[in-house]
Design a protein around this motif. Structure first.
Motif, PDB file in Angstrom:
ATOM      1  N   LYS A   1      -7.337  -9.781   1.000  1.00 12.40           N
ATOM      2  CA  LYS A   1      -7.623  -8.449   0.506  1.00 12.40           C
ATOM      3  C   LYS A   1      -9.004  -8.391  -0.124  1.00 12.40           C
ATOM      4  CE  LYS A   1      -2.944  -6.820  -0.323  1.00 12.40           C
ATOM      5  NZ  LYS A   1      -2.003  -6.317  -1.344  1.00 12.40           N
TER       6      LYS A   1
ATOM      7  N   PRO B   1       0.835  -1.212   0.000  1.00 15.51           N
ATOM      8  CA  PRO B   1       0.000   0.000   0.000  1.00 15.51           C
ATOM      9  C   PRO B   1       0.866   1.257   0.000  1.00 15.51           C
ATOM     10  CG  PRO B   1      -0.672  -1.555   1.724  1.00 15.51           C
ATOM     11  CD  PRO B   1       0.654  -2.020   1.209  1.00 15.51           C
TER      12      PRO B   1
ATOM     13  N   GLU C   1      -0.005   4.094   1.099  1.00 19.00           N
ATOM     14  CA  GLU C   1      -0.179   4.796   2.377  1.00 19.00           C
ATOM     15  C   GLU C   1       0.821   4.311   3.421  1.00 19.00           C
ATOM     16  OE1 GLU C   1      -2.468   3.191   0.739  1.00 19.00           O
ATOM     17  OE2 GLU C   1      -3.817   4.757  -0.038  1.00 19.00           O
TER      18      GLU C   1
END
Length: 305
Positions: A305, A189, A191
């Protein structure tokens, strides 16, 4: 009349249920039969190799026993002993060369592919699309088409008939770069990387502490595919090497087979060739069985996920 009507209504329901159950059985039976046929198709050569390795040279060609079943004498260990003592233990040298080329080339290809794939996936730089298009284009080029240009290149660098003539080309795996790029793009990710940068972590620390653990399933896959590809490589070392002491086991068995075909009707060394082929695939089988749990971890990661 109510009871009779109830019976008439219940009868079609039972018949329909039976038909549905029978239909389901038929639909599951056909795929199982197809899978069983594929299993037999792929396992039969391996079974023949195991059986033939236990036979002596005479038992292989006298026709007294079935090719798919054992003979009265179990000669596997005597074949192994003869194989490792043939020509001063040349087969052991070939086996050691294969381990050297496969491990060195596989580790090098894995390191380069992980770094390149991570860079393509997580960093924006000028020409990224062009360079990645070149990588994809090189995936479509057959490896055998590059052998002659590689030979000319290595000859110009005076590296032919050295171990680097096989190790260096094995470190470049465009498909592994593509695989790592796709996996790193989905598994890491953005982030998480941004949060690590906000906390003051450098790019090297972010790669080793954050990104690399997430890339473990793809890393193991690339490592195994690179090792198997280098281990099974035949044409490149055949062109690069003229010294039998540098042959990997694939080229060595090819040379041994060629020698068996010209000696006493082609039957003098066949038991050694077959036994050597069996021993050469054991490391690959062990590697697949040992590392398969990492692939399962990667598949489960995608399902979560």
């Amino acid at each position: 009349m109510t009871i009779a009507a109830t019976r008439r209504e219940a009868a079609p329901t039972t018949t329909t249920s039976g038909r549905v159950k029978g239909g389901r059985t038929g639909r599951t039976l056909v795929p199982h039969l197809i899978l069983a046929a594929f299993i037999i198709y792929f396992a039969l050569p391996f079974w023949w190799l195991i059986v033939a390795s236990t036979k002596s040279q005479q038992s292989l060609f006298d026709g007294s026993t079935s090719p798919l079943w054992f003979s009265g004498h179990f000669d596997l260990f005597s074949n192994i002993g003869s194989l490792f003592t043939y020509s001063g233990g040349l087969y052991a040298r070939w086996l050691g060369n294969s381990f050297l080329y496969a491990l060195t080339g596989g580790l090098g290809a894995t390191v380069i592919s992980v770094l390149a794939g991570y860079g393509f996936a997580q960093y924006a730089f000028r020409g990224r699309s062009v360079f990645f298009a070149i990588v994809l284009g090189s995936v479509m080029v057959p490896a055998t088409a590059l052998v002659i240009p590689l030979f000319v290149l290595m000859s110009g660098a005076h590296l032919t008939n050295t171990i680097w003539a096989v190790i260096l080309p094995s470190m470049l795996n465009p498909f592994a770069v593509y695989l790592m790029k796709v996996y790193a793009q989905d598994a890491i990710p953005t982030e998480m990387l941004d949060a690590a940068r906000v906390d003051g972590a450098g790019e090297i620390r972010i790669f080793f502490r954050v990104a690399l653990p997430l890339l473990r399933p793809a890393l193991v896959t690339v490592l195994l595919l690179s090792i198997v590809g280098t281990w099974n490589n035949f044409f490149l070392p055949l062109v690069m090497f003229s010294n039998p002491q540098l042959f990997p086991v694939t080229v060595g068995l090819g040379a041994l087979q060629a020698q068996a075909q010209v000696n006493t009707g082609g039957q003098s060394l066949w038991n050694l060739v077959i036994t050597g082929a069996l021993l050469s695939i054991i490391p690959l089988v062990v590697s697949f069985l040992t590392l398969q749990r990492y692939w399962q971890g990667g598949l489960s990661l995608g399902s979560v996920k």
